[in-house]
Design a protein around this motif. Sequence first.
Motif, PDB file in Angstrom:
ATOM      1  N   TYR A  97       0.825  -1.215   0.000  1.00 48.73           N
ATOM      2  CA  TYR A  97       0.000   0.000   0.000  1.00 48.73           C
ATOM      3  C   TYR A  97       0.859   1.265   0.000  1.00 48.73           C
ATOM      4  O   TYR A  97       0.470   2.294  -0.562  1.00 48.73           O
ATOM      5  CB  TYR A  97      -0.927   0.000   1.221  1.00 48.73           C
ATOM      6  N   THR A 102      -4.065   3.693  -3.324  1.00 51.38           N
ATOM      7  CA  THR A 102      -5.373   3.735  -3.970  1.00 51.38           C
ATOM      8  C   THR A 102      -6.234   2.614  -3.387  1.00 51.38           C
ATOM      9  O   THR A 102      -5.726   1.717  -2.709  1.00 51.38           O
ATOM     10  CB  THR A 102      -5.248   3.528  -5.494  1.00 51.38           C
ATOM     11  N   LYS A 103      -7.525   2.661  -3.695  1.00 47.92           N
ATOM     12  CA  LYS A 103      -8.420   1.618  -3.195  1.00 47.92           C
ATOM     13  C   LYS A 103      -8.036   0.259  -3.796  1.00 47.92           C
ATOM     14  O   LYS A 103      -8.043  -0.765  -3.103  1.00 47.92           O
ATOM     15  CB  LYS A 103      -9.876   1.955  -3.534  1.00 47.92           C
ATOM     16  N   LYS A 104      -7.694   0.261  -5.074  1.00 41.76           N
ATOM     17  CA  LYS A 104      -7.280  -0.985  -5.735  1.00 41.76           C
ATOM     18  C   LYS A 104      -6.026  -1.555  -5.077  1.00 41.76           C
ATOM     19  O   LYS A 104      -5.922  -2.757  -4.827  1.00 41.76           O
ATOM     20  CB  LYS A 104      -7.019  -0.729  -7.217  1.00 41.76           C
ATOM     21  N   ILE A 182     -10.665  -1.703   4.619  1.00 44.30           N
ATOM     22  CA  ILE A 182     -10.943  -0.954   3.389  1.00 44.30           C
ATOM     23  C   ILE A 182     -12.235  -0.141   3.528  1.00 44.30           C
ATOM     24  O   ILE A 182     -12.335   0.992   3.048  1.00 44.30           O
ATOM     25  CB  ILE A 182     -10.995  -1.906   2.178  1.00 44.30           C
ATOM     26  N   LYS A 186     -10.998   5.071   4.888  1.00 40.25           N
ATOM     27  CA  LYS A 186     -11.140   6.424   4.329  1.00 40.25           C
ATOM     28  C   LYS A 186     -11.739   7.404   5.339  1.00 40.25           C
ATOM     29  O   LYS A 186     -11.198   8.500   5.543  1.00 40.25           O
ATOM     30  CB  LYS A 186     -11.968   6.393   3.045  1.00 40.25           C
TER      31      LYS A 186
END
Length: 197
Positions: A97, A102-104, A182, A186
């Motif tokens: 990471y 990014t989320k992916k 995940i 955020k």
Amino acid sequence: MKNKKIRVITGTAMLTAVGVILQYIEISIPIIPSFIKLDFSDLPELIGAFAYGPVAGVIICLLRNLIHMAATSSAGVGELSNFILGAVFSLVAGLIYKHKKTKKSAVIAGISGAAAMAVVSLATNYFLIYPLYYSVLGFPEEAVLGMYQAILPSVDNIFQALLIFNVPFTFVKGLICAVICILIYKPLSPLLKGKKS
């Protein structure tokens, strides 16, 4: 710079405290032996690895296991196993990471960390943790194998038992923590990093 260090130390301490609490919340799963329990204590170190880097994740894992040793019933063997696997999980996920946030990348990091933890669990359990259970806790290998055989009689040895039960369990446990991370990372990120959302 000083404020950033204070924020990282504070965030690490907070995540460690959450990890300690989560380590006491254990869930028995009927399809695996009763001494293997599901908990989500790896979640805070994964969040820490994403927020502050992989080393922070490992530190959170180490601290929560050291604190948990005060109330251990496994003579520290369970905490050693928990630390090794949690450290691998947060280190691998955090390193991936760190390079692309990014989320992916978070999804790839979570899956990779869970897979690494599962693979390492096979080796560490077979060569280190289970032999310590036999010698330190006086829990005979035959008795441990019997607990697996009570669920699946065709299991012939500990290695096979670990491969059939522990590896998938560890992988799924890591995936669950990754999914939760995940989903909540955020909204938590501004709080952890001291930034306005």
